[in-house]
Scaffold this motif. Structure first.
Motif, mmCIF file in Angstrom:
data_model
loop_
_atom_site.group_PDB
_atom_site.id
_atom_site.type_symbol
_atom_site.label_atom_id
_atom_site.label_comp_id
_atom_site.label_asym_id
_atom_site.label_seq_id
_atom_site.Cartn_x
_atom_site.Cartn_y
_atom_site.Cartn_z
ATOM 1 N N ALA A 229 0.817 -1.222 0.000
ATOM 2 C CA ALA A 229 0.000 0.000 0.000
ATOM 3 C C ALA A 229 0.844 1.263 0.000
ATOM 4 O O ALA A 229 0.321 2.352 0.127
ATOM 5 C CB ALA A 229 -0.912 0.001 1.225
ATOM 6 N N LYS A 230 2.159 1.156 -0.164
ATOM 7 C CA LYS A 230 3.029 2.316 0.005
ATOM 8 C C LYS A 230 2.935 3.331 -1.136
ATOM 9 O O LYS A 230 3.413 4.446 -0.991
ATOM 10 C CB LYS A 230 4.473 1.853 0.176
ATOM 11 C CG LYS A 230 4.721 1.209 1.539
ATOM 12 C CD LYS A 230 6.188 0.885 1.751
ATOM 13 C CE LYS A 230 6.419 0.328 3.159
ATOM 14 N NZ LYS A 230 7.842 -0.035 3.388
ATOM 15 N N GLU A 231 2.349 2.934 -2.269
ATOM 16 C CA GLU A 231 2.236 3.865 -3.379
ATOM 17 C C GLU A 231 1.201 4.954 -3.099
ATOM 18 O O GLU A 231 1.256 6.020 -3.666
ATOM 19 C CB GLU A 231 1.874 3.110 -4.657
ATOM 20 C CG GLU A 231 2.969 2.151 -5.127
ATOM 21 C CD GLU A 231 2.593 1.455 -6.418
ATOM 22 O OE1 GLU A 231 1.503 1.761 -6.945
ATOM 23 O OE2 GLU A 231 3.386 0.626 -6.899
ATOM 24 N N LYS A 232 0.251 4.690 -2.243
ATOM 25 C CA LYS A 232 -0.791 5.658 -1.913
ATOM 26 C C LYS A 232 -0.675 6.071 -0.456
ATOM 27 O O LYS A 232 -0.022 5.407 0.338
ATOM 28 C CB LYS A 232 -2.189 5.059 -2.143
ATOM 29 C CG LYS A 232 -2.521 4.755 -3.593
ATOM 30 C CD LYS A 232 -3.905 4.140 -3.682
ATOM 31 C CE LYS A 232 -4.298 3.884 -5.124
ATOM 32 N NZ LYS A 232 -4.660 5.130 -5.811
ATOM 33 N N GLN A 233 -1.319 7.185 -0.119
ATOM 34 C CA GLN A 233 -1.396 7.566 1.283
ATOM 35 C C GLN A 233 -2.379 6.634 1.962
ATOM 36 O O GLN A 233 -3.511 6.466 1.516
ATOM 37 C CB GLN A 233 -1.881 9.007 1.428
ATOM 38 C CG GLN A 233 -1.959 9.461 2.880
ATOM 39 C CD GLN A 233 -2.562 10.848 3.022
ATOM 40 O OE1 GLN A 233 -2.993 11.441 2.041
ATOM 41 N NE2 GLN A 233 -2.585 11.355 4.235
ATOM 42 N N VAL A 234 -1.944 5.971 3.024
ATOM 43 C CA VAL A 234 -2.809 5.026 3.729
ATOM 44 C C VAL A 234 -3.022 5.498 5.158
ATOM 45 O O VAL A 234 -2.270 6.328 5.676
ATOM 46 C CB VAL A 234 -2.219 3.601 3.727
ATOM 47 C CG1 VAL A 234 -2.154 3.063 2.306
ATOM 48 C CG2 VAL A 234 -0.846 3.575 4.362
ATOM 49 N N PHE A 235 -4.038 4.952 5.792
ATOM 50 C CA PHE A 235 -4.421 5.381 7.130
ATOM 51 C C PHE A 235 -4.506 4.174 8.055
ATOM 52 O O PHE A 235 -4.930 3.098 7.640
ATOM 53 C CB PHE A 235 -5.779 6.089 7.082
ATOM 54 C CG PHE A 235 -5.832 7.246 6.126
ATOM 55 C CD1 PHE A 235 -5.490 8.526 6.539
ATOM 56 C CD2 PHE A 235 -6.207 7.057 4.794
ATOM 57 C CE1 PHE A 235 -5.530 9.597 5.663
ATOM 58 C CE2 PHE A 235 -6.250 8.113 3.904
ATOM 59 C CZ PHE A 235 -5.910 9.393 4.334
#
Length: 305
Positions: A83-89
């Motif tokens: 998931a590091k390509e997008k901003q995750v929460f």
């Protein structure tokens, strides 16, 4: 047809096809930063949905009965590298039993406290059943209905007012092909899914005026422990991984289909192979043949049992 009619028809069909393609592309949304609630998130399809929506950048509220297992899912998601390509929460969790409808109001309040609102509710949690109607206690029928029907509609109704107030939201329910057709020795499960289909079809019509889409997703068999954890006629666990379940769709593939359905704001999605899909249409178009086929199936299963 006259010489000029056929080109006009073909042109019209071409324009209609192009319009549908453009509409589908335009409706394809994103869940980046969207608050997504998933029930039954500690295992099976719910867990896979958590992975897929987390990787897509959603703000997750994971729900289930077991706090420890939910935390394990949170740890897995936090440690994931996909998931590091997008901003995750970091996901939030709310622990409650969907079958205990008297606790759902409080659970809904806890869910709303996480982010102040809910954008997408995915009603995924459920229980399966294997049994002969003659040998099934009515308490088992009630148990399956409580989890598969009353639980999801109670949570949906508890969260709906906030969506209506904001004129924003999306309700999703994971039903089953057996919400459209019924097969032998699945009475309680099929009944609960038929009821689910009917309720959310009604809800879709009523929520259209508020701009809140309702999506019913009906998968076929999925490679999960649903059959293993199924209840039998006396309430005990079935404890067997059916061959049909073992040969079913991969949970990850179904989870991606759920994400796509959310992004496209689909209404009704059938995720099944050719034979189950054919059976759905056969039940409507040639019910007499469908009933004969189901009777034959019942006899064959009875011999095996």
């Amino acid at each position: 047809m006259g010489g000029g009619t056929l080109p006009l028809v073909l042109t019209g069909l071409g324009v209609l096809l192009l319009y549908r393609i453009l509409t589908r592309l335009r409706s394809r949304g994103s869940v980046q930063g969207v608050v997504v609630v998933i029930t039954g998130a500690s295992s099976g399809l719910g867990k896979e949905c958590a992975k897929v929506f987390h990787a897509a950048g959603a703000r997750l509220v994971l729900c289930g009965r077991d706090a420890g297992r939910l935390q394990q899912v949170v740890q897995e998601l936090t440690a994931s590298t996909s998931a590091k390509e997008k901003q995750v929460f970091p996901p939030s969790t709310v622990v409650f039993d969907l079958a205990k409808t008297d606790t759902i109001g409080k659970a809904a309040e806890e869910i709303l406290k996480c982010y102040g609102h809910v954008d997408v509710l995915i009603n995924n949690a459920g229980i399966s059943y294997r049994g002969n109607i003659l040998d099934t206690h009515i308490s088992v029928q009630r148990e399956v209905m409580e989890t598969n029907y009353f639980g999801p509609i109670s949570l949906t109704q508890a969260l709906l007012p906030s969506m209506v107030h904001r004129r924003s939201g999306h309700i999703v329910v994971i039903s089953s092909v057996q919400g459209k057709i019924a097969i032998p020795y699945r009475s309680a499960y099929a009944a609960s899914k038929h009821a689910t289909q009917a309720f959310f079809d009604c809800l879709r019509a009523e929520m259209e005026q508020y701009g809140i889409p309702v999506t019913v997703i009906s998968p076929g068999y999925i490679q999960t422990n649903l059959s293993v954890n199924a209840v039998t006629g006396d309430g005990s666990k079935y404890g067997v991984l059916d061959k049909t379940t073992a040969a079913g769709q991969k949970p990850k593939d179904v989870a991606h289909a759920v994400l796509e359905a959310v992004c496209q704001r689909s209404s009704d999605v059938l995720l099944a192979g050719p034979l189950p899909s054919l059976a759905v249409y056969l039940r409507t178009l040639w019910p007499a043949l469908f009933f004969k086929l189901m009777s034959s199936r019942a006899r064959k299963e009875q011999k095996v049992k």
